[in-house]
Design an enzyme around this catalytic site. Structure first.
Site, mmCIF file in Angstrom:
data_model
loop_
_atom_site.group_PDB
_atom_site.id
_atom_site.type_symbol
_atom_site.label_atom_id
_atom_site.label_comp_id
_atom_site.label_asym_id
_atom_site.label_seq_id
_atom_site.Cartn_x
_atom_site.Cartn_y
_atom_site.Cartn_z
ATOM 1 N N SER A 66 0.800 -1.231 0.000
ATOM 2 C CA SER A 66 0.000 0.000 0.000
ATOM 3 C C SER A 66 0.829 1.276 0.000
ATOM 4 O O SER A 66 0.265 2.364 -0.184
ATOM 5 C CB SER A 66 -0.953 0.001 1.198
ATOM 6 N N LYS A 69 0.333 3.601 -2.962
ATOM 7 C CA LYS A 69 -0.714 4.612 -3.114
ATOM 8 C C LYS A 69 -0.139 6.021 -3.285
ATOM 9 O O LYS A 69 -0.641 6.817 -4.085
ATOM 10 C CB LYS A 69 -1.675 4.550 -1.922
ATOM 11 N N TYR A 157 -10.676 3.851 4.852
ATOM 12 C CA TYR A 157 -9.587 3.358 4.007
ATOM 13 C C TYR A 157 -10.154 2.422 2.945
ATOM 14 O O TYR A 157 -10.811 1.434 3.264
ATOM 15 C CB TYR A 157 -8.585 2.612 4.878
ATOM 16 N N ASN A 159 -9.057 0.547 -0.710
ATOM 17 C CA ASN A 159 -7.989 0.243 -1.655
ATOM 18 C C ASN A 159 -8.316 0.652 -3.080
ATOM 19 O O ASN A 159 -7.491 1.246 -3.775
ATOM 20 C CB ASN A 159 -7.673 -1.252 -1.597
ATOM 21 N N HIS A 292 3.178 5.899 5.721
ATOM 22 C CA HIS A 292 2.263 4.881 5.201
ATOM 23 C C HIS A 292 2.898 3.519 5.369
ATOM 24 O O HIS A 292 4.121 3.375 5.319
ATOM 25 C CB HIS A 292 1.921 5.102 3.721
ATOM 26 N N ASP A 510 -7.077 -10.622 1.079
ATOM 27 C CA ASP A 510 -5.992 -9.682 1.322
ATOM 28 C C ASP A 510 -5.336 -10.018 2.657
ATOM 29 O O ASP A 510 -5.895 -10.769 3.469
ATOM 30 C CB ASP A 510 -6.572 -8.267 1.355
#
Length: 559
Positions: A66, A69, A157, A159, A292, A510
């Site tokens: 992630s 991002k 949040y 994805n 992050h 995930d």
């Protein structure tokens, strides 16, 4: 700057790295600490692949998950003066949405109101270690009909916010996302090894992610997901060091790419939001940071940057240890050991147990249950989001931590109180980071009158008639999801109160599972007619009960 000698600072950081290697054991890892654009500590250890005996080196590719991002958003800001030019391509990917789609900024700030597609995939029967193709992604996202909050009003949040952005850029430009990353990020920054590695089964240099523990051993994690702008990048420690140096080089330029990524943004009501353009805003030892993390089965990573101190920290693990905590450990070592020590709380008399907040509560707005119980002395545990939260007892009516406040209130105008609770007693839950004020009503914990009353099939029109099957197996209730992605496993349900149950989901497609699903069976004239299912990432999905004759026919066909 912290008042410590350069030598003592390096000694603390070296000690912290050694501690991390032992505190967070696993096949391999890599860390770097940068100050004023220069590497002051860098270490790799262990193996990128135990089976192939490939050592972990600064050039080993690593799934940063992630952390991708922020690079997706950086590509977008580098390419477009006005990113809202991508809006028509987002609308095209949400053909069944019954309201206006979120803006590009709302996607990038995690204010979209979309339900997370990895959570929704489980409702479609996705296998825990199954394949998830671009076509599967397109179908899950395209099936969206409603949002679980109005865009711009809250934070959650999600994805696919960033997957949608990357796909919109591909369509608008006619270029692959891999090419866009190379043109706008990798070449200008000097990330010579970084790639888009969208298919997660393997990396080209053999680096492997691992599940397991020191006690039980480690084994290669199985991933068959296709990621793009949400989590598809692979990069080496050298690449991440190049990114941190690039950030420092542009520190004084307001139009510098990283400075454009991390403005303080707001919700529609003007309240400060915690997230912008793929970056979380937070603090360490009182200093503002942007950071992050990344996680996929077998991989954990974290990076943080403190602009005021010109400090950057990168942590990469090819196993499941908490990289965020390791990054914080290194930041504290840079600042000085005393900064890692919690500030003593003012002395308070510990409320006697049971606390007024303890018990079972229901958030009508989201459909989520809230279970509050005593923890260690002076603490409460709240089970509401994906993971349990610990709160400090402030007084008999109040508990809080840095993210949530719970206050017991009494309102004579409220008459929805179940037995054994004072009339009008509710909890006001405040979550500033999500811009939410929620009212939790008390819920009875009396036994379920009848299990057979609940069993059967329930279909969700919102999700292309995805189904949940509820069965009674020897006096225990089980539930399982199914849909176009397959037939999911049956899980034993946990009883909370009459018509209120939990379906646990500790492991999912995930790395980060959605957590507990709250199942609220709703009655009309005493008969259950529908089921409301919610988890934090996918709230308020209504499943209609399939008539018994149709359910019996389906069961015979299956047999």
């Amino acid at each position: 700057m912290p008042r410590h000698s350069h030598t003592s600072q390096l000694e603390r950081i070296k000690t912290a790295i050694t501690t991390i290697q032992h505190r967070y054991p696993g096949p391999g890892g890599a860390v770097a600490v940068l100050h004023e654009g220069k590497v002051i500590a860098c270490q790799t250890w262990g193996y990128a692949s135990l089976e192939r005996r490939i050592p972990f080196t600064p050039t080993s590719l690593f799934r940063i998950c992630s952390i991708t991002k922020q690079f997706t958003c950086a590509t977008m800001l580098a390419r477009y003066n006005d990113p809202e030019i991508l809006a028509p391509y987002i609308r095209k990917r949400l053909p069944h949405l019954l309201s206006d789609p979120p803006s590009i900024a709302q996607l990038a700030h995690n204010q979209s109101g979309l339900r997370d597609y990895w959570a929704v995939a489980m409702l479609h029967g996705a296998a825990i270690e199954g394949h998830f193709s671009p076509a599967d992604s397109e179908r899950v996202i395209a099936g969206t009909r409603s949002l679980h909050f109005i865009p711009g009003t809250s934070y959650s949040y999600v994805n696919q916010n960033f997957r949608l952005i990357s796909e919109a850029m591909e369509e608008e430009s006619g270029l692959s996302f891999a090419s866009l990353l190379q043109e706008h990020i990798f070449k200008p920054v000097g990330m010579d090894h970084a790639i888009l590695s969208a298919e997660t089964t393997a990396l080209p240099d053999g680096t492997t992610g691992y599940e397991g523990t020191k006690e039980g051993g480690y084994w290669p994690a199985r991933n068959h997901i296709y990621w793009t702008g949400d989590a598809g990048m692979a990069a080496s420690l050298e690449d991440m060091i190049a990114w941190e140096r690039f950030i420092d080089q542009q520190r004084d330029d307001p139009q510098g790419l990283y400075n454009r990524l991390c403005p303080i943004v707001q919700f529609d009501n003007g309240h400060k939001a915690p997230y912008s353009y793929g970056l979380q805003h937070g603090k360490i030892a009182g200093y503002d940071i942007t950071s992050h993390g990344g996680a996929l089965r077998g991989w954990r990573s974290n990076r943080l940057h403190c602009a005021k101190l010109r400090l950057s920290v990168v942590v990469l693990f090819n196993h499941m240890a908490p990289a965020q905590q390791a990054a914080a450990d290194l930041a504290h070592a840079f600042l000085g050991d005393e900064t890692a020590k919690p500030t003593p709380s003012p002395a308070r008399s510990c409320p006697t147990s049971p606390h007024m907040l303890e018990g079972l509560w229901l958030d009508e707005e989201t459909g989520l249950s809230a279970r509050i119980s005593a923890a260690e002395p002076g603490k409460l545990q709240l089970r509401y989001l994906m993971l349990p939260e610990t709160l400090d007892m402030i007084d008999p009516h109040l508990a809080e931590n840095g993210s949530v406040t719970l206050r017991h209130i009494h309102d004579k105008t409220m008459h929805t109180t179940p037995p054994n609770r004072a009339e009008g007693a509710h909890i006001l839950m405040v979550r500033p980071g999500e811009n939410r004020h929620a009212l939790l009503r008390p819920y009875p914990t009396t036994p379920q009158p009848s299990l057979e009353d609940l069993t059967g099939l329930y279909d969700c029109e919102e999700l292309d008639n995805a189904r949940i099957t509820i069965t009674n197996q020897g006096g225990l209730l089980y539930g399982g999801f199914s849909g176009f992605l397959g037939t999911g496993r049956m899980e034993r349900l946990e009883h909370l109160g009459p018509d209120l149950w939990v379906l646990p989901c500790p492991r999912a497609l995930d790395h980060t599972a959605p957590g507990d699903w709250t199942l609220h069976f709703e009655r009309r004239q005493g008969t259950i007619h529908q089921l409301r299912i919610s988890c934090w990432l996918a709230r308020n999905l209504i499943y209609q009960r399939v008539p018994k004759s149709e359910a019996d026919s389906a069961a015979r066909t299956h047999t």
